[in-house]
Design an enzyme around this catalytic site. Structure first.
Site, PDB file in Angstrom:
ATOM      1  N   GLY A  94       0.833  -1.206   0.000  1.00 25.72           N
ATOM      2  CA  GLY A  94       0.000   0.000   0.000  1.00 25.72           C
ATOM      3  C   GLY A  94       0.865   1.253   0.000  1.00 25.72           C
ATOM      4  O   GLY A  94       1.848   1.319   0.729  1.00 25.72           O
ATOM      5  N   ARG A 114       0.817  -5.047  -5.155  1.00 30.42           N
ATOM      6  CA  ARG A 114       0.914  -6.192  -4.234  1.00 30.42           C
ATOM      7  C   ARG A 114       1.156  -7.408  -5.120  1.00 30.42           C
ATOM      8  O   ARG A 114       0.289  -7.795  -5.886  1.00 30.42           O
ATOM      9  CB  ARG A 114      -0.380  -6.346  -3.430  1.00 30.42           C
ATOM     10  CG  ARG A 114      -0.664  -5.132  -2.541  1.00 30.42           C
ATOM     11  CD  ARG A 114      -1.762  -5.440  -1.554  1.00 30.42           C
ATOM     12  NE  ARG A 114      -2.239  -4.252  -0.868  1.00 30.42           N
ATOM     13  CZ  ARG A 114      -1.649  -3.675   0.175  1.00 30.42           C
ATOM     14  NH1 ARG A 114      -0.533  -4.202   0.651  1.00 30.42           N
ATOM     15  NH2 ARG A 114      -2.163  -2.609   0.738  1.00 30.42           N
ATOM     16  N   ASP A 142       2.377  -0.967  11.556  1.00 30.80           N
ATOM     17  CA  ASP A 142       2.304  -2.339  12.060  1.00 30.80           C
ATOM     18  C   ASP A 142       3.617  -3.103  11.884  1.00 30.80           C
ATOM     19  O   ASP A 142       3.628  -4.327  11.823  1.00 30.80           O
ATOM     20  CB  ASP A 142       1.146  -3.101  11.390  1.00 30.80           C
ATOM     21  CG  ASP A 142       1.308  -3.208   9.889  1.00 30.80           C
ATOM     22  OD1 ASP A 142       2.179  -2.487   9.324  1.00 30.80           O
ATOM     23  OD2 ASP A 142       0.575  -3.983   9.271  1.00 30.80           O
ATOM     24  N   ARG A 186      -5.383  -2.335   8.785  1.00 29.83           N
ATOM     25  CA  ARG A 186      -5.338  -3.791   8.620  1.00 29.83           C
ATOM     26  C   ARG A 186      -5.606  -4.478   9.959  1.00 29.83           C
ATOM     27  O   ARG A 186      -6.687  -4.288  10.517  1.00 29.83           O
ATOM     28  CB  ARG A 186      -3.986  -4.232   8.038  1.00 29.83           C
ATOM     29  CG  ARG A 186      -4.045  -5.594   7.357  1.00 29.83           C
ATOM     30  CD  ARG A 186      -2.688  -5.985   6.812  1.00 29.83           C
ATOM     31  NE  ARG A 186      -2.309  -5.161   5.691  1.00 29.83           N
ATOM     32  CZ  ARG A 186      -2.677  -5.386   4.437  1.00 29.83           C
ATOM     33  NH1 ARG A 186      -3.422  -6.414   4.153  1.00 29.83           N
ATOM     34  NH2 ARG A 186      -2.303  -4.594   3.460  1.00 29.83           N
TER      35      ARG A 186
HETATM   36  O1  F6P Z   1      -1.425  -1.339   4.499  1.00 31.29           O
HETATM   37  C1  F6P Z   1      -2.106  -0.181   4.196  1.00 31.29           C
HETATM   38  C2  F6P Z   1      -3.566  -0.465   3.971  1.00 31.29           C
HETATM   39  O2  F6P Z   1      -4.219   0.732   3.598  1.00 31.29           O
HETATM   40  C3  F6P Z   1      -4.296  -1.120   5.135  1.00 31.29           C
HETATM   41  O3  F6P Z   1      -4.649  -0.205   6.134  1.00 31.29           O
HETATM   42  C4  F6P Z   1      -5.464  -1.745   4.431  1.00 31.29           C
HETATM   43  O4  F6P Z   1      -5.938  -2.868   5.169  1.00 31.29           O
HETATM   44  C5  F6P Z   1      -4.861  -2.197   3.135  1.00 31.29           C
HETATM   45  O5  F6P Z   1      -3.718  -1.388   2.920  1.00 31.29           O
HETATM   46  C6  F6P Z   1      -5.761  -2.076   1.940  1.00 31.29           C
HETATM   47  O6  F6P Z   1      -5.091  -2.658   0.866  1.00 31.29           O
HETATM   48  P1  F6P Z   1      -5.454  -2.467  -0.668  1.00 31.29           P
HETATM   49  O7  F6P Z   1      -4.854  -1.175  -1.118  1.00 31.29           O
HETATM   50  O8  F6P Z   1      -4.802  -3.627  -1.339  1.00 31.29           O
HETATM   51  O9  F6P Z   1      -6.938  -2.462  -0.766  1.00 31.29           O
END
Ligand code: F6P
Length: 333
Positions: A13, A84, A141, A183
């Site tokens: 992220g 990711r 985290d 998260r």
């Molecule tokens: O790790 C950052 C974050 O924004 C978390 O707070 C959240 O759970 C996750 O990424 C969301 O991920 P994505 O961008 O893959 O939806």
């Protein structure tokens, strides 16, 4: 071994301040006559560094100059883009990424990202790549660091939003449930709950906070004490805030609305704190390489930016400290 060329990528992220970190890595390296390639789209870009004919894919690998990072210190997001990568979770993907680092002739790879991204870095270390990690995530985290790039901006964004929700919540004498990101961690919820003057914060670290009966009693008690509206911050890891709001309203008859702040917490111009740490950490990433160190992660410990062994850092265990939660509860009396 003298460091002649490094790669830098952002992964997972995005987080405000990643650009400031990229800028610091690139400029510190170039200042010290080290070439830098920017790897776009995180590990996805590294895995796709080469075309079928063996040439470098310029869609994913770019040569960085001091001017490539001009005018970015104030920008949210990441100029290197991010992703990711599912492939990077597999041993085959990790082998290929390590091989591509070697084929790109990288003496080190700087990875800016959260827990998952740095675990990817640890896999590369096991395959002989010199990896320097920078903690970049709004979630805070990463167990080994008291600070992560982007957290401060995200908390400020959420706090400001909570202030706005407070206004309308007060006018309508409602209960407002505000769900924030994080998260499986409750740091954003705790920090913006405390700084936004919330009555309660529900966080995954303490399951006792997720007791709906007690929450409803609290809202009713507050009414009797003259609090005409309530602000409850819910960490994403608790979830179901829309359902929770409906249930509370149904059971105690007090109008309750849920707001999920979502991705707006990931954007925006980084705060001074995030720009400062990102700049120092980016500088340090290159500095530790110049000192001949390998496989480090730059973290904040006891308020200071320091470098520690990356794999050891990832193995640290977090112990939940309820102090901040207890203060929030005391101040919401
Ligand atoms: O790790 C950052 C974050 O924004 C978390 O707070 C959240 O759970 C996750 O990424 C969301 O991920 P994505 O961008 O893959 O939806």
């Amino acid at each position: 071994m003298a460091i002649k060329k490094i790669g830098v990528l952002t992964s997972g992220g995005d987080a405000p301040g990643m650009n400031a970190a990229i800028r610091a890595v690139v400029r510190t390296a170039l200042y010290n006559d080290i070439d830098v390639v920017g790897i776009k789209r995180g590990y996805e870009g590294l895995l796709n560094a080469f075309r079928y004919n063996g040439s470098i894919d310029s869609e994913n690998i770019i040569n960085m100059t001091p001017r490539s990072v001009s005018d970015i210190i104030q920008r949210g997001g990441t100029i290197l883009l991010t992703a990711r990568s599912e492939e990077m979770r597999t041993p085959e993907g990790q082998d290929k990424a390590a091989k591509n680092c070697r084929d790109l002739e990288l003496d080190a790879l700087v990875v800016i990202g959260g827990d998952g991204s740095l675990h990817g870095g640890a896999e590369l270390i096991r395959r002989g790549v010199n990896v320097i990690g920078l903690p970049g995530t709004i979630d805070l985290d990463l167990v080994c660091s008291e600070y992560t790039i982007g957290f401060d901006t995200a908390v400020n964004t959420a706090m400001e939003a909570i202030g706005k929700i407070r206004d309308t919540s007060g006018s309508h004498e409602r209960c407002s449930i505000v769900e924030v990101m994080g998260r499986n961690a409750g740091y954003i919820a705790l920090w913006c709950g405390l700084t936004g003057g919330a009555e309660e914060a529900l966080i995954p670290e303490d399951s006792a906070t997720n007791n709906h009966e007690e929450l409803e009693e609290l809202i009713q008690r507050n009414r009797k004490k003259g609090k005409t509206h309530n602000l409850i911050v819910v960490a994403e890891g608790i979830g179901n805030s829309v359902k929770m709001a409906k249930e509370i309203e149904g059971r105690i008859g007090i109008e309750t609305r849920a707001t999920i702040l979502g991705y707006l917490q990931r954007g925006g111009s980084p705060t001074a704190v995030d720009r400062l740490h990102a700049s120092v950490m980016g500088y340090m990433a290159v500095d530790v390489l110049l000192q001949g160190k390998q496989n480090r992660v730059i973290v904040v410990k006891n308020g200071k930016d320091v470098d520690i062994d990356l794999e050891e850092g990832l193995n640290e265990q977090r112990v939940y400290d309820p102090t901040m939660y207890n203060i929030l509860k005391t101040l919401s009396v």
